[in-house]
Design a protein around this motif. Structure first.
Motif, short mmCIF file in Angstrom:
data_model
loop_
_atom_site.label_atom_id
_atom_site.label_comp_id
_atom_site.label_asym_id
_atom_site.label_seq_id
_atom_site.Cartn_x
_atom_site.Cartn_y
_atom_site.Cartn_z
N ARG A 191 -43.71 -35.21 40.56
CA ARG A 191 -44.32 -35.88 41.70
C ARG A 191 -43.29 -36.51 42.64
N MET A 192 -43.63 -36.54 43.92
CA MET A 192 -42.93 -37.37 44.89
C MET A 192 -43.63 -38.72 44.92
N LEU A 193 -42.85 -39.79 44.75
CA LEU A 193 -43.43 -41.12 44.66
C LEU A 193 -42.64 -42.11 45.51
N GLY A 194 -43.31 -43.16 45.97
CA GLY A 194 -42.60 -44.20 46.70
C GLY A 194 -43.43 -44.83 47.78
N TYR A 195 -42.73 -45.53 48.71
CA TYR A 195 -43.39 -46.30 49.76
C TYR A 195 -43.02 -45.72 51.13
N PRO A 196 -43.87 -44.89 51.72
CA PRO A 196 -43.54 -44.26 53.00
C PRO A 196 -43.46 -45.23 54.17
N ASP A 197 -44.00 -46.45 54.00
CA ASP A 197 -43.89 -47.42 55.08
C ASP A 197 -42.49 -48.01 55.17
N ARG A 198 -41.71 -47.91 54.10
CA ARG A 198 -40.35 -48.44 54.10
C ARG A 198 -39.32 -47.37 54.46
N SER A 199 -39.59 -46.14 54.02
CA SER A 199 -38.63 -45.06 54.25
C SER A 199 -39.37 -43.72 54.25
N ARG A 200 -38.85 -42.80 55.04
CA ARG A 200 -39.39 -41.44 55.03
C ARG A 200 -39.05 -40.70 53.74
N PHE A 201 -38.04 -41.20 53.03
CA PHE A 201 -37.46 -40.45 51.91
C PHE A 201 -37.94 -41.04 50.59
N LEU A 202 -38.85 -40.32 49.96
CA LEU A 202 -39.43 -40.77 48.70
C LEU A 202 -38.62 -40.20 47.53
N ALA A 203 -39.00 -40.62 46.33
CA ALA A 203 -38.28 -40.22 45.12
C ALA A 203 -38.93 -38.98 44.51
N TYR A 204 -38.11 -38.02 44.12
CA TYR A 204 -38.56 -36.77 43.51
C TYR A 204 -38.61 -36.98 42.00
N HIS A 205 -39.64 -37.64 41.52
CA HIS A 205 -39.68 -38.02 40.10
C HIS A 205 -40.00 -36.83 39.21
N MET A 206 -39.43 -36.89 38.00
CA MET A 206 -39.53 -35.80 37.03
C MET A 206 -40.07 -36.34 35.71
N PHE A 207 -40.81 -35.49 35.02
CA PHE A 207 -41.43 -35.82 33.75
C PHE A 207 -41.12 -34.69 32.78
N LEU A 208 -40.24 -34.95 31.82
CA LEU A 208 -39.78 -33.94 30.89
C LEU A 208 -39.80 -34.47 29.47
N SER A 209 -39.69 -33.57 28.51
CA SER A 209 -39.58 -33.97 27.11
C SER A 209 -38.12 -34.17 26.73
N GLY A 210 -37.91 -34.85 25.61
CA GLY A 210 -36.55 -35.05 25.12
C GLY A 210 -35.86 -33.74 24.80
N ARG A 211 -36.59 -32.80 24.20
CA ARG A 211 -35.93 -31.55 23.83
C ARG A 211 -35.61 -30.69 25.05
N ASP A 212 -36.34 -30.86 26.14
CA ASP A 212 -35.98 -30.14 27.37
C ASP A 212 -34.84 -30.85 28.10
N MET A 213 -34.80 -32.18 28.02
CA MET A 213 -33.62 -32.89 28.52
C MET A 213 -32.36 -32.42 27.79
N ALA A 214 -32.49 -32.16 26.50
CA ALA A 214 -31.34 -31.70 25.73
C ALA A 214 -30.86 -30.33 26.22
N ARG A 215 -31.76 -29.49 26.68
CA ARG A 215 -31.34 -28.21 27.26
C ARG A 215 -30.52 -28.44 28.53
N VAL A 216 -30.96 -29.40 29.35
CA VAL A 216 -30.19 -29.75 30.55
C VAL A 216 -28.81 -30.25 30.15
N GLY A 217 -28.76 -31.13 29.17
CA GLY A 217 -27.48 -31.66 28.73
C GLY A 217 -26.56 -30.60 28.17
N LEU A 218 -27.13 -29.65 27.42
CA LEU A 218 -26.31 -28.58 26.86
C LEU A 218 -25.75 -27.69 27.96
N LEU A 219 -26.54 -27.47 29.00
CA LEU A 219 -26.05 -26.69 30.14
C LEU A 219 -24.82 -27.36 30.75
N ALA A 220 -24.88 -28.67 30.96
CA ALA A 220 -23.72 -29.38 31.51
C ALA A 220 -22.56 -29.37 30.52
#
Length: 343
Positions: A191-220
């Motif tokens: 989801r994109m989340l945040g306060y559009p009245d303060r800034s045009r640029f909202l946060a690109y929030h992510m929702f993942l599992s620990g084991r999928d985060m580990a795949r990201v870490g292993l890639l790095a």
């Protein structure tokens, strides 16, 4: 890199902790330590296999600022292909915001944005930055002063989308989730989340599992390679994990922590111990961490799961108070405990 260049397939392979060089009794004591924290899951990956786990590593939850390190990975192929030129300025990109940007602020480059040194101190469209330590507008020119500011992180997502024509969450799916074989990925949950009245640029929030985060870490950890495919250019991984900001240049609430900063990756530099050389950390509020130790081909993932409801309310500016959390310093200590458990 020590150990075989093993990667998970449809599921993670596991290895007996003793066979991976860990003392099971020491890991049991680590479990007791985690039980005294707000930890909901923890993984130790050695040589590309799970050597130890705690809690439910399949639970999907809010990543908070760990999203920023993942965005850095998404940038890599597009920089290599010439679609993103890190020397381009906000002025050249036509970036503006609710309160406007000054001529000095418009000279910030994408590289300044990626090292959190833009010199733009406009209100951010989401929580989580060092808001209490925000300098006055115009206090520092671009590229000179580190300030952990969600304005930079959020505009980096908008710049990515502008220059590639790809939504950040689609890139997360196509550049990482599919090639790395995420087990628990749901595009509709991002989801994109945040306060559009303060800034045009909202946060690109992510929702993942620990084991999928580990795949990201292993890639790095493996220099952007996944099996026989170079998913992220190795040169980009090296550049992203280089200390563009040294620990002594940290300011605000991040000063004195022994951490450097790359392109949205924290770099533990608190010790000269060889096992910590080249270490990298993705760090998110409440206790979302990916800690990589390339010298040992060793990876740890820590989660403090947060409900989607709480994440959505926090990013809507609804004050729920804070929750007990695990800090980056505590994560480094947990990493050392894992090292101490090695025979």
């Amino acid at each position: 890199m020590t150990g075989a260049a093993t990667f998970p397939g449809a599921a993670w392979a596991e290895v007996d902790p003793a066979a991976a060089g860990f003392d099971p009794a020491a890991l049991a004591r680590l479990g007791e330590t985690l039980g005294g924290l707000t930890t909901t899951s923890f993984m130790v990956v050695s040589g590309g296999r799970i050597a130890w786990r705690y809690g439910d590593v399949a639970e999907v939850s809010y990543l908070a600022s760990t999203r920023k390190s993942i965005l850095s990975l998404l940038y890599g192929p597009h920089v290599a292909a010439g679609r993103i030129d890190l020397s381009r300025t906000l002025e050249q990109l036509g970036i503006e915001d609710v309160q406007g940007l000054t001529p000095q602020e418009r000279q910030a480059t994408i590289r300044d944005i990626l090292t959190s040194r833009s010199g733009v101190y406009a209100p951010a469209g989401s929580p989580g930055g060092d808001d209490a330590g925000t300098p006055a507008r115009g206090a520092h020119p671009p590229g000179r002063y580190f300030h952990y500011n969600n304005w930079d992180f959020n505009v980096a997502g908008a710049i990515f989308e502008q220059l590639t024509g790809i939504a950040v969450h689609d890139a997360l799916r196509d550049q990482l989730a599919i090639p790395l074989g995420f087990e628990d990925f749901d595009r509709s949950r991002q989801r994109m989340l945040g306060y559009p009245d303060r800034s045009r640029f909202l946060a690109y929030h992510m929702f993942l599992s620990g084991r999928d985060m580990a795949r990201v870490g292993l890639l790095a950890l493996r220099g952007g390679r996944w099996g026989d495919r170079q998913v992220v250019p190795e040169a980009w991984i090296r550049e992203s994990l280089a200390p563009h900001v040294r620990p002594e240049a940290m300011a605000g609430r991040f000063a004195g922590r022994g951490m450097g900063y790359g392109y949205y990756w924290w770099l533990p530099m608190h010790t000269e111990a060889p096992e910590w050389q080249g270490a990298f950390l993705a760090s998110g509020h409440y206790g979302q961490f990916i800690l990589g130790l390339p010298a040992l081909d060793l990876l740890m993932v820590h989660r403090r799961a947060i409900s989607d409801e709480r994440a959505l309310k926090r990013n809507a500016g609804i004050d729920l108070g804070d929750l007990p959390a695990v800090s980056a310093g505590e994560m480094v200590a947990l990493g050392q405990a894992v090292l101490d458990a090695r025979g």
